[in-house]
Design a protein around this motif. Structure first.
Motif, PDB file in Angstrom:
ATOM      1  N   VAL A 162       0.951  -1.175  -0.499  1.00 29.56           N
ATOM      2  CA  VAL A 162       0.165  -0.058  -0.211  1.00 29.56           C
ATOM      3  C   VAL A 162       0.833   1.474   0.095  1.00 29.56           C
ATOM      4  O   VAL A 162       0.582   2.191  -0.892  1.00 29.56           O
ATOM      5  CB  VAL A 162      -1.158   0.159   1.420  1.00 29.56           C
ATOM      6  CG1 VAL A 162      -2.006   1.474   1.317  1.00 29.56           C
ATOM      7  CG2 VAL A 162      -1.977  -1.487   0.665  1.00 29.56           C
ATOM      8  N   GLU A 163       2.027   1.125   0.891  1.00 30.45           N
ATOM      9  CA  GLU A 163       2.638   2.266   0.574  1.00 30.45           C
ATOM     10  C   GLU A 163       3.738   2.648  -0.438  1.00 30.45           C
ATOM     11  O   GLU A 163       3.672   3.883  -0.979  1.00 30.45           O
ATOM     12  CB  GLU A 163       3.896   1.718   2.021  1.00 30.45           C
ATOM     13  CG  GLU A 163       3.620   2.743   3.124  1.00 30.45           C
ATOM     14  CD  GLU A 163       4.282   1.876   4.304  1.00 30.45           C
ATOM     15  OE1 GLU A 163       5.479   1.645   3.968  1.00 30.45           O
ATOM     16  OE2 GLU A 163       4.108   1.920   5.592  1.00 30.45           O
ATOM     17  N   SER A 164       3.699   1.028  -1.449  1.00 27.64           N
ATOM     18  CA  SER A 164       4.278   1.864  -2.328  1.00 27.64           C
ATOM     19  C   SER A 164       3.610   1.982  -3.646  1.00 27.64           C
ATOM     20  O   SER A 164       3.840   2.065  -4.746  1.00 27.64           O
ATOM     21  CB  SER A 164       4.750   0.163  -2.846  1.00 27.64           C
ATOM     22  OG  SER A 164       6.195  -0.048  -2.189  1.00 27.64           O
ATOM     23  N   GLY A 165       2.183   1.994  -3.559  1.00 29.82           N
ATOM     24  CA  GLY A 165       0.516   2.287  -3.826  1.00 29.82           C
ATOM     25  C   GLY A 165       0.594   0.950  -5.270  1.00 29.82           C
ATOM     26  O   GLY A 165       0.507   1.008  -6.156  1.00 29.82           O
ATOM     27  N   VAL A 166       0.618  -0.535  -4.513  1.00 31.25           N
ATOM     28  CA  VAL A 166       0.846  -2.035  -5.280  1.00 31.25           C
ATOM     29  C   VAL A 166      -1.063  -2.021  -4.249  1.00 31.25           C
ATOM     30  O   VAL A 166      -0.851  -2.009  -3.071  1.00 31.25           O
ATOM     31  CB  VAL A 166       1.448  -2.974  -5.355  1.00 31.25           C
ATOM     32  CG1 VAL A 166       0.773  -4.273  -5.507  1.00 31.25           C
ATOM     33  CG2 VAL A 166       2.654  -1.614  -6.084  1.00 31.25           C
TER      34      VAL A 166
ATOM     35  N   THR B 279      -4.181  -1.304  -4.171  1.00 27.49           N
ATOM     36  CA  THR B 279      -5.535  -0.378  -3.431  1.00 27.49           C
ATOM     37  C   THR B 279      -6.244  -1.154  -4.537  1.00 27.49           C
ATOM     38  O   THR B 279      -7.387  -0.817  -4.303  1.00 27.49           O
ATOM     39  CB  THR B 279      -4.660   0.431  -3.627  1.00 27.49           C
ATOM     40  OG1 THR B 279      -4.239   1.417  -5.115  1.00 27.49           O
ATOM     41  CG2 THR B 279      -3.587   1.510  -2.979  1.00 27.49           C
ATOM     42  N   GLU B 280      -5.947  -1.581  -5.329  1.00 27.65           N
ATOM     43  CA  GLU B 280      -7.131  -1.951  -6.095  1.00 27.65           C
ATOM     44  C   GLU B 280      -7.662  -3.433  -6.598  1.00 27.65           C
ATOM     45  O   GLU B 280      -5.983  -3.960  -6.714  1.00 27.65           O
ATOM     46  CB  GLU B 280      -7.222  -1.211  -7.584  1.00 27.65           C
ATOM     47  CG  GLU B 280      -7.408   0.311  -7.531  1.00 27.65           C
ATOM     48  CD  GLU B 280      -7.820   1.267  -8.630  1.00 27.65           C
ATOM     49  OE1 GLU B 280      -7.456   0.963  -9.747  1.00 27.65           O
ATOM     50  OE2 GLU B 280      -7.619   2.591  -8.519  1.00 27.65           O
TER      51      GLU B 280
END
Length: 85
Positions: free
Chosen positions: A71-75, A77-78
Motif C-alpha cells: 500500500v505504501e508503494s501504491g500496489v 489498492t485496487e
C-alpha cells in the motif's frame, strides 16, 4: 460474503497460505488486511486453547506487513475486477 467462501477454500483442496492472500489480485488491500486479521485472531485463539493451528500468528503478521508495504508503494489498492486485466 467473499470471506466465507475463501475461508472454506483455505481448508479445502486449494489451500491458501497467508502470503498468498497478501498477494491475491482479486482482493483490495483492505479486504486482505481484514481477512488476515480474522485468520490471526482464529490462530491466536486456537494456540491459547492448545489446538493445532494451520498458520503461526508470526507468519500472518509477515503477510500483513507485506500488504502494508504494498500500500505504501501504491500496489494492491485496487482489484483486477475494475477492468485492469
Amino acid at each position: 460474503m467473499v470471506f466465507d467462501s475463501l475461508k472454506q477454500r483455505m481448508g479445502g483442496h486449494d489451500q491458501l497460505n497467508p502470503m498468498q492472500i497478501a498477494h491475491h489480485t482479486l482482493f483490495t488491500a483492505r479486504e486482505k488486511i481484514e481477512l488476515l486479521n480474522q485468520l490471526k485472531a482464529e490462530a491466536t485463539g486456537a494456540q491459547a486453547e492448545g489446538d493445532p493451528v494451520a498458520f503461526e500468528p508470526e507468519e500472518i503478521d509477515r503477510a500483513i506487513a507485506e500488504v502494508r508495504e504494498g500500500v505504501e508503494s501504491g500496489v494492491g489498492t485496487e482489484t483486477v475486477l475494475k477492468g485492469d486485466f
